[in-house]
Write an enzyme that holds these catalytic residues in place. Structure first.
Site, mmCIF file in Angstrom:
data_model
loop_
_atom_site.group_PDB
_atom_site.id
_atom_site.type_symbol
_atom_site.label_atom_id
_atom_site.label_comp_id
_atom_site.label_asym_id
_atom_site.label_seq_id
_atom_site.Cartn_x
_atom_site.Cartn_y
_atom_site.Cartn_z
ATOM 1 N N LYS A 55 -56.628 -35.293 69.749
ATOM 2 C CA LYS A 55 -55.544 -34.563 70.415
ATOM 3 C C LYS A 55 -55.469 -33.113 69.919
ATOM 4 C CE LYS A 55 -54.922 -38.427 72.361
ATOM 5 N NZ LYS A 55 -53.964 -39.453 72.644
HETATM 6 C C1 LIG Z 1 -53.579 -40.862 72.901
HETATM 7 C C2 LIG Z 1 -52.587 -41.310 73.888
HETATM 8 C C3 LIG Z 1 -51.624 -42.304 73.613
HETATM 9 C C4 LIG Z 1 -51.619 -43.120 72.370
HETATM 10 O O1 LIG Z 1 -51.564 -42.379 71.193
HETATM 11 P P1 LIG Z 1 -52.208 -42.991 69.859
HETATM 12 O O2 LIG Z 1 -51.850 -41.999 68.823
HETATM 13 O O3 LIG Z 1 -53.683 -43.098 70.084
HETATM 14 O O4 LIG Z 1 -51.586 -44.312 69.629
HETATM 15 C C5 LIG Z 1 -50.680 -42.583 74.576
HETATM 16 N N1 LIG Z 1 -50.666 -41.940 75.749
HETATM 17 C C6 LIG Z 1 -51.585 -41.008 76.062
HETATM 18 C C7 LIG Z 1 -51.493 -40.318 77.380
HETATM 19 C C8 LIG Z 1 -52.580 -40.678 75.152
HETATM 20 O O5 LIG Z 1 -53.493 -39.758 75.474
#
Ligand SMILES: *Cc1c(COP(=O)(O)O)cnc(C)c1O
Length: 451
Positions: A236
């Site tokens: 991210k």
């Molecule tokens: C990455 C992501 C999640 C989950 O986040 P994690 O930190 O991997 O648990 C949820 N929604 C979206 C749209 C994501 O891209």
């Protein structure tokens, strides 16, 4: 002018007209230059557009990040409950400030943040939450963990976001909340979604896991609904390996988030409800805190690069960059996505297009193969005792019958995207390489059938 209907000749005419007036947009003039110098596709033995160059590395770190970890290590405050001024509480304050929210509760992941939000809003067994089929499995995992039913609404095919009209169609008497997902780091049509939520008295939990610092009508996403959730997983645009956060402005609700994520124990130290243990670890917060200086400048660069790339690609037939809603003032650009229309590429399959672009040194990808409405978890929950007890037979049958999301299927087939966390921190030359590779493949589309 509708670009879908352009013949090659019309396109080239449009290109030379464009060259006179549009100094700002290099897309069309370059189009001509590329075709002269680049020639043969790399996959057929030609020179690749980009070689021996690397992208800005991801995840991002600098000395601030390293010093921050060292500081936390030496402090011996390694768990958030050891001190109210430790690394996690400090990060929560700074992140809330950055987002323009009153409060923040940090968690161990984005999925945990979403589950915390669902529980804090009192959503549980027998309730329904409407969300997108085009998302990370963590989105629905958060709803399933609360034993609620994730109802998947279809997408707007050009923005890849939830279609508000389909959301409204799927509301039942059990619906308690909408969970819009700001896919690819761009805001959903929040004006419509908030209006629908208000009309039907529903809560809104924003899944902003891909959309740090994205802005809609002057507000950061995550601060528009009742609660906003973020992920800091490695890929991210703000990252610490695994991590997440819930933000919000309602103090009571945010206290409830704290209680839920702290195994049901409130800030006052009393165990008040049943809850999981989702506390963020101090070292994760140290990585995040070290990343905050300069973060706005880096996001400004992402936006600048994305705008430039879009200006170069918007007139290329057959690739349409993601549609942004009116009111979008800034994006996160976790990914840089486009729709691929093969009828403009001599009917070459997406896989042939992707292979050709990759051979030019640009690693485009197809992203999510199929929407969550096509994954086996649906049958699994519909045949589970728990869900059969909570929902009527009629409801579950209707759920199965209406699970189709044809626009999402199209988006999955048409998507071509760049993992943008690192690349969009690059320079203009890097962006030109991306655009040049795509344009070169377009120019050579007649050869794609032979690769
Ligand atoms: C990455 C992501 C999640 C989950 O986040 P994690 O930190 O991997 O648990 C949820 N929604 C979206 C749209 C994501 O891209």
């Amino acid at each position: 002018m509708k670009k879908r209907n352009l013949t090659r000749r019309q396109f080239l005419t449009a290109a030379s007209v464009g060259a006179i007036g549009a100094a700002a947009s290099r897309s069309l003039p370059t189009h001509g230059i590329i075709s002269e110098k680049a020639g043969t596709l790399a996959i057929l033995g030609g020179e690749p557009v980009r070689s021996n160059k690397s992208w800005p590395p991801w995840p991002y770190w600098d000395d601030e990040v390293v010093n921050s970890i060292v500081k936390t290590t030496k402090s011996r405050i390694w768990c958030r409950i050891q001190s109210v001024s430790g690394t996690v509480p400090t990060f929560e304050k700074k992140f809330a400030e950055l987002m323009g929210a009153k409060l923040c509760v940090a968690t161990g992941s984005g999925t945990q943040a979403l589950h915390t939000a669902v529980e804090a809003l009192g959503i549980g067994a027998g309730d329904e939450v409407i969300t997108s089929p085009y998302t990370d499995p963590g989105t629905i995992a958060s709803i399933l963990s609360a034993r609620a039913l994730p109802v998947l609404a279809d997408l707007d095919r050009e923005s890849y976001q939830l279609d508000p009209e389909d959301v409204e169609r799927r509301i039942t008497e059990n619906t308690k909340a909408i969970m819009p997902v700001h896919m690819m780091g761009q805001p959903c049509d929040m004006e419509r979604i908030m209006a629908i939520a208000k009309k039907h008295n529903l809560k809104v939990i924003e899944d902003a896991a891909q959309a740090h610092l994205a802005e809609y009508q002057g507000k950061k996403v995550g601060t528009i609904g009742d609660l906003g959730c973020f992920s800091f997983q490695s890929s991210k645009t703000i990252a610490c390996g695994e991590g997440g956060a819930v933000i919000g402005n309602d103090e009571e609700l945010m206290d409830e988030c704290y209680t839920v994520h702290n195994h049901g124990t409130s800030r006052r130290g009393r165990t008040e409800v049943a809850g999981p243990k989702y506390r963020m670890n101090e070292f994760e917060a140290a990585v995040l805190l070290g990343q905050l200086p300069g973060v706005q400048e880096r996001f400004a660069r992402r936006n600048e690069n994305a705008a430039y790339l879009t200006s170069r690609l918007k007139d290329v037939p057959g690739v349409s960059p993601q549609k942004l809603y009116k009111g979008t003032t800034s994006g996160s650009f976790y990914l840089y996505p486009m729709s691929y229309h093969k009828e403009h590429f001599n009917d070459a399959d997406r896989s042939q297009f992707l292979r050709a672009v990759r051979a030019e040194g640009i690693s485009l990808d197809g992203y999510i193969d199929q929407g969550l409405h096509r994954e086996p978890w649906i049958e699994h929950i519909l045949t589970s005792k728990v869900y059969q007890r909570m929902f009527s037979k009629e409801r579950l049958e209707r759920y199965r019958a209406e699970k189709g999301c044809p626009n999402c299927d199209k988006v999955c087939q048409e998507m071509v995207m760049l993992w943008a966390s690192g690349p969009l921190l690059g320079n203009k030359e890097d962006m030109d390489d991306i655009a040049d590779a795509i344009i070169k493949v377009y120019e050579n589309r007649d050869r794609l059938s032979s690769i």
